[in-house]
Design a protein around this motif. Structure first.
Motif, PDB file in Angstrom:
ATOM      1  N   ASN A 185      11.528   0.587   1.028  1.00 43.09           N
ATOM      2  CA  ASN A 185      10.204   0.644   1.742  1.00 43.09           C
ATOM      3  C   ASN A 185       9.653  -0.838   2.165  1.00 43.09           C
ATOM      4  OD1 ASN A 185       7.138   1.675   2.098  1.00 43.09           O
ATOM      5  ND2 ASN A 185       7.080  -0.108   0.689  1.00 43.09           N
ATOM      6  N   ASP A 208      13.512 -10.374  -3.425  1.00 39.81           N
ATOM      7  CA  ASP A 208      13.326 -10.719  -2.001  1.00 39.81           C
ATOM      8  C   ASP A 208      14.458 -10.039  -1.437  1.00 39.81           C
ATOM      9  OD1 ASP A 208      13.505 -11.540   0.730  1.00 39.81           O
ATOM     10  OD2 ASP A 208      13.511 -13.758   0.060  1.00 39.81           O
ATOM     11  N   VAL A 209      14.137  -8.905  -0.675  1.00 38.68           N
ATOM     12  CA  VAL A 209      15.088  -7.992   0.117  1.00 38.68           C
ATOM     13  C   VAL A 209      15.977  -9.027   1.037  1.00 38.68           C
ATOM     14  CG1 VAL A 209      14.018  -5.880  -0.524  1.00 38.68           C
ATOM     15  CG2 VAL A 209      13.711  -6.829   1.585  1.00 38.68           C
ATOM     16  N   TRP A 244      -2.384  -3.794   8.668  1.00 40.67           N
ATOM     17  CA  TRP A 244      -3.109  -4.073   9.737  1.00 40.67           C
ATOM     18  C   TRP A 244      -4.314  -4.926   9.648  1.00 40.67           C
ATOM     19  CZ3 TRP A 244      -2.830  -0.510  14.169  1.00 40.67           C
ATOM     20  CH2 TRP A 244      -1.850   0.129  14.254  1.00 40.67           C
ATOM     21  N   ASP A 251       9.281  -6.192  -5.685  1.00 38.10           N
ATOM     22  CA  ASP A 251       8.505  -6.651  -4.463  1.00 38.10           C
ATOM     23  C   ASP A 251       8.626  -8.398  -4.554  1.00 38.10           C
ATOM     24  OD1 ASP A 251       5.659  -5.491  -2.836  1.00 38.10           O
ATOM     25  OD2 ASP A 251       6.286  -7.563  -2.448  1.00 38.10           O
ATOM     26  N   TYR A 298      11.081  -5.420  15.740  1.00 37.04           N
ATOM     27  CA  TYR A 298      10.821  -4.679  14.723  1.00 37.04           C
ATOM     28  C   TYR A 298      11.205  -3.210  14.852  1.00 37.04           C
ATOM     29  CZ  TYR A 298       7.608  -1.525  11.628  1.00 37.04           C
ATOM     30  OH  TYR A 298       7.117  -0.784  10.789  1.00 37.04           O
ATOM     31  N   THR A 324      -3.286   0.544   6.039  1.00 36.73           N
ATOM     32  CA  THR A 324      -2.594  -0.285   5.153  1.00 36.73           C
ATOM     33  C   THR A 324      -3.394  -1.765   5.294  1.00 36.73           C
ATOM     34  OG1 THR A 324      -0.757  -1.198   5.844  1.00 36.73           O
ATOM     35  CG2 THR A 324      -0.660   1.090   4.807  1.00 36.73           C
ATOM     36  N   GLN A 325      -2.936  -2.286   4.453  1.00 38.69           N
ATOM     37  CA  GLN A 325      -3.256  -3.902   4.718  1.00 38.69           C
ATOM     38  C   GLN A 325      -2.561  -4.639   5.754  1.00 38.69           C
ATOM     39  OE1 GLN A 325      -2.259  -6.137   0.911  1.00 38.69           O
ATOM     40  NE2 GLN A 325      -0.365  -4.730   0.835  1.00 38.69           N
ATOM     41  N   LYS A 340      13.869  -0.810  13.107  1.00 37.64           N
ATOM     42  CA  LYS A 340      13.756   0.548  12.497  1.00 37.64           C
ATOM     43  C   LYS A 340      14.638   1.533  13.225  1.00 37.64           C
ATOM     44  CE  LYS A 340      10.307  -0.470   9.525  1.00 37.64           C
ATOM     45  NZ  LYS A 340      10.411  -0.374   8.034  1.00 37.64           N
ATOM     46  N   VAL A 398      -0.542   3.915   9.677  1.00 35.16           N
ATOM     47  CA  VAL A 398      -0.789   4.415   8.177  1.00 35.16           C
ATOM     48  C   VAL A 398      -2.007   3.163   8.072  1.00 35.16           C
ATOM     49  CG1 VAL A 398      -0.065   4.540   6.028  1.00 35.16           C
ATOM     50  CG2 VAL A 398       1.612   4.974   7.806  1.00 35.16           C
ATOM     51  N   ASP A 430       0.956  -1.245   0.111  1.00 37.47           N
ATOM     52  CA  ASP A 430       0.112  -0.078   0.085  1.00 37.47           C
ATOM     53  C   ASP A 430       0.957   1.329   0.131  1.00 37.47           C
ATOM     54  OD1 ASP A 430      -2.203  -1.407  -0.073  1.00 37.47           O
ATOM     55  OD2 ASP A 430      -2.743  -1.471   1.971  1.00 37.47           O
ATOM     56  N   ILE A 431       1.667   1.382   0.976  1.00 35.46           N
ATOM     57  CA  ILE A 431       2.601   2.465   0.926  1.00 35.46           C
ATOM     58  C   ILE A 431       3.787   2.462  -0.356  1.00 35.46           C
ATOM     59  CG2 ILE A 431       4.400   3.900   2.153  1.00 35.46           C
ATOM     60  CD1 ILE A 431       3.167   2.866   4.851  1.00 35.46           C
TER      61      ILE A 431
HETATM   62  N1  LIG Z   1       1.373   0.492   7.903  1.00 37.66           N
HETATM   63  C1  LIG Z   1       1.889   1.215   8.981  1.00 37.66           C
HETATM   64  O1  LIG Z   1       1.151   1.646   9.856  1.00 37.66           O
HETATM   65  C2  LIG Z   1       3.224   1.503   9.021  1.00 37.66           C
HETATM   66  C3  LIG Z   1       3.704   2.418   9.966  1.00 37.66           C
HETATM   67  C4  LIG Z   1       5.191   2.639   9.916  1.00 37.66           C
HETATM   68  C5  LIG Z   1       5.843   2.169   8.872  1.00 37.66           C
HETATM   69  N2  LIG Z   1       5.510   1.377   8.010  1.00 37.66           N
HETATM   70  C6  LIG Z   1       6.506   0.730   7.035  1.00 37.66           C
HETATM   71  O2  LIG Z   1       5.873   0.986   5.912  1.00 37.66           O
HETATM   72  C7  LIG Z   1       6.465   0.043   5.011  1.00 37.66           C
HETATM   73  C8  LIG Z   1       5.401  -0.525   4.115  1.00 37.66           C
HETATM   74  O3  LIG Z   1       4.267  -1.048   4.783  1.00 37.66           O
HETATM   75  P1  LIG Z   1       2.820  -1.158   4.381  1.00 37.66           P
HETATM   76  O4  LIG Z   1       1.941  -0.873   5.466  1.00 37.66           O
HETATM   77  O5  LIG Z   1       2.595  -0.492   3.022  1.00 37.66           O
HETATM   78  O6  LIG Z   1       2.619  -2.595   3.981  1.00 37.66           O
HETATM   79  P2  LIG Z   1       2.057  -3.611   3.119  1.00 37.66           P
HETATM   80  O7  LIG Z   1       1.936  -5.068   3.595  1.00 37.66           O
HETATM   81  O8  LIG Z   1       1.210  -3.129   2.308  1.00 37.66           O
HETATM   82  O9  LIG Z   1       3.536  -3.640   2.043  1.00 37.66           O
HETATM   83  C9  LIG Z   1       4.664  -4.309   2.441  1.00 37.66           C
HETATM   84  C10 LIG Z   1       5.343  -4.827   1.147  1.00 37.66           C
HETATM   85  O10 LIG Z   1       6.577  -5.132   1.196  1.00 37.66           O
HETATM   86  C11 LIG Z   1       6.871  -6.664   0.348  1.00 37.66           C
HETATM   87  N3  LIG Z   1       7.515  -7.436   1.055  1.00 37.66           N
HETATM   88  C12 LIG Z   1       7.546  -8.077   2.111  1.00 37.66           C
HETATM   89  N4  LIG Z   1       8.437  -8.831   2.311  1.00 37.66           N
HETATM   90  C13 LIG Z   1       9.469  -8.628   1.221  1.00 37.66           C
HETATM   91  C14 LIG Z   1      10.820  -9.113   0.789  1.00 37.66           C
HETATM   92  N5  LIG Z   1      11.388  -9.809   1.788  1.00 37.66           N
HETATM   93  N6  LIG Z   1      11.252  -8.607  -0.044  1.00 37.66           N
HETATM   94  C15 LIG Z   1      10.625  -7.734  -1.015  1.00 37.66           C
HETATM   95  N7  LIG Z   1       9.194  -7.245  -0.527  1.00 37.66           N
HETATM   96  C16 LIG Z   1       8.784  -7.651   0.293  1.00 37.66           C
HETATM   97  C17 LIG Z   1       5.393  -7.325   0.563  1.00 37.66           C
HETATM   98  O11 LIG Z   1       4.934  -8.005  -0.414  1.00 37.66           O
HETATM   99  C18 LIG Z   1       4.218  -5.868   0.289  1.00 37.66           C
HETATM  100  O12 LIG Z   1       3.854  -5.691  -0.898  1.00 37.66           O
HETATM  101  C19 LIG Z   1       7.169  -0.818   5.805  1.00 37.66           C
HETATM  102  O13 LIG Z   1       8.519  -0.903   5.790  1.00 37.66           O
HETATM  103  C20 LIG Z   1       6.399  -0.765   7.147  1.00 37.66           C
HETATM  104  O14 LIG Z   1       7.401  -1.161   8.029  1.00 37.66           O
HETATM  105  C21 LIG Z   1       3.968   0.942   8.178  1.00 37.66           C
END
Ligand SMILES: NC(=O)c1ccc[n+]([C@@H]2O[C@H](COP(=O)([O-])OP(=O)(O)OC[C@H]3O[C@@H](n4cnc5c(N)ncnc54)[C@H](O)[C@@H]3O)[C@@H](O)[C@H]2O)c1
Length: 256
Positions: free
Chosen positions: A85, A59-60, A186, A33, A148, A183-184, A152, A181, A13-14
């Motif tokens: 991200n 795969d990061v 959650w 991704d 986590y 997003t999925q 971070k 945020v 999502d982000i």
């Molecule tokens: N959602 C929140 O509340 C929130 C708050 C603070 C920070 N974040 C950070 O924002 C970032 C994105 O989170 P989001 O909420 O969009 O989550 P999301 O689950 O929507 O997106 C995460 C993406 O990362 C990909 N991913 C997972 N493992 C991977 C890997 N090994 N290699 C490559 N890609 C991989 C997933 O397939 C997914 O598409 C993350 O770093 C998260 O920690 C999120």
């Protein structure tokens, strides 16, 4: 010549919102991704909207996969921006953190960014560029998920270290630190408590949680020429929560 941005987790999502906005701002975008179908869908949507985008599997947490993705990306074009991200939280408390889950949180949220930076740094250092790392308020204060959060926090400090080391090569390194945020990520918490967003919203000074677009705007700014003299910063995108909590402030002052 077009400038390319490599965005990890762009199927999410982000990351998707970041990819969309960077494309609108004139970047050619590599949607990277582990969920390749979702990265493909995002790249296709950007192209349908008139932008330039390609999807690359990564795969990061896997050094060989990151190296292959970087080779594919650099074959596509001149990568001048890296957005680390991809991430998610695993163990919610220390009581539920065994060494295997600690390693999972570290691998995805800290090692992953390290591996991506290593894979692109020679190219970036040779021609300049910008990196944005996706931190979290969890890297600044305690909001659950200790492993986590430690990952971070490490990422935020790596940001400062690399800003200093890479600065002389005109590579800027910054981070954003979102609060909640919508997003999925959650979905599991929503399944346990459908009111989870309402409950957390009550603690935010701005009285709302973020959308992915709020975070994307900060990332796009930090990559842009408007941020040409900004490096080594952590920009909270958190509705004010890292500044303080209204109820706590009111409890302390007791209305005086
Ligand atoms: N959602 C929140 O509340 C929130 C708050 C603070 C920070 N974040 C950070 O924002 C970032 C994105 O989170 P989001 O909420 O969009 O989550 P999301 O689950 O929507 O997106 C995460 C993406 O990362 C990909 N991913 C997972 N493992 C991977 C890997 N090994 N290699 C490559 N890609 C991989 C997933 O397939 C997914 O598409 C993350 O770093 C998260 O920690 C999120």
């Amino acid at each position: 010549m077009s400038r390319w941005a490599f965005v990890t987790g762009a199927g999410g999502d982000i990351g998707g919102a970041i990819a969309d906005l960077l494309a609108v701002r004139g970047w050619s975008v590599i949607c990277a991704d582990i969920a390749h179908d979702r990265a493909e869908a995002r790249a296709a949507a950007i192209r349908a909207a008139g932008g330039v985008a390609e999807a690359v599997y990564v795969d990061v947490t896997d050094e060989a996969s990151v190296a292959a993705a970087a080779r594919a990306a650099l074959a596509l074009g001149d990568v001048r921006a890296l957005v680390n991200n991809a991430g998610r939280a695993f163990a919610p408390t220390m009581a539920t953190t065994d060494y295997a889950s600690w390693r999972r949180d570290m691998a995805l949220n800290l090692d992953g960014a390290f591996l991506c930076i290593r894979a692109f740094q020679d190219h970036l250092l040779a021609g300049g560029g910008a990196i944005v790392n996706m931190g979290s308020v969890n890297g600044i204060g305690m909001y659950g998920n200790p492993a986590y959060s430690a990952a971070k926090a490490g990422l935020l400090h790596l940001t400062r270290c690399l800003a200093v080391e890479f600065g002389p090569h005109q590579v800027r390194v910054n981070a954003v630190a979102p609060g909640t945020v919508r997003t999925q990520a959650w979905n599991e918490r929503l399944a346990v408590n459908p009111n989870v967003f309402d409950e957390v919203t009550a603690y935010y000074p701005l009285g709302r949680v973020a959308t992915p677009a709020h975070v994307a705007a900060a990332v796009a700014f930090l990559l842009s020429e408007d941020a040409a003299h900004i490096t080594g910063v952590v920009l909270p995108v958190d509705g004010g929560i890292s500044a303080g909590i209204p109820q706590l402030s009111a409890a302390i002052t007791q209305g005086h």
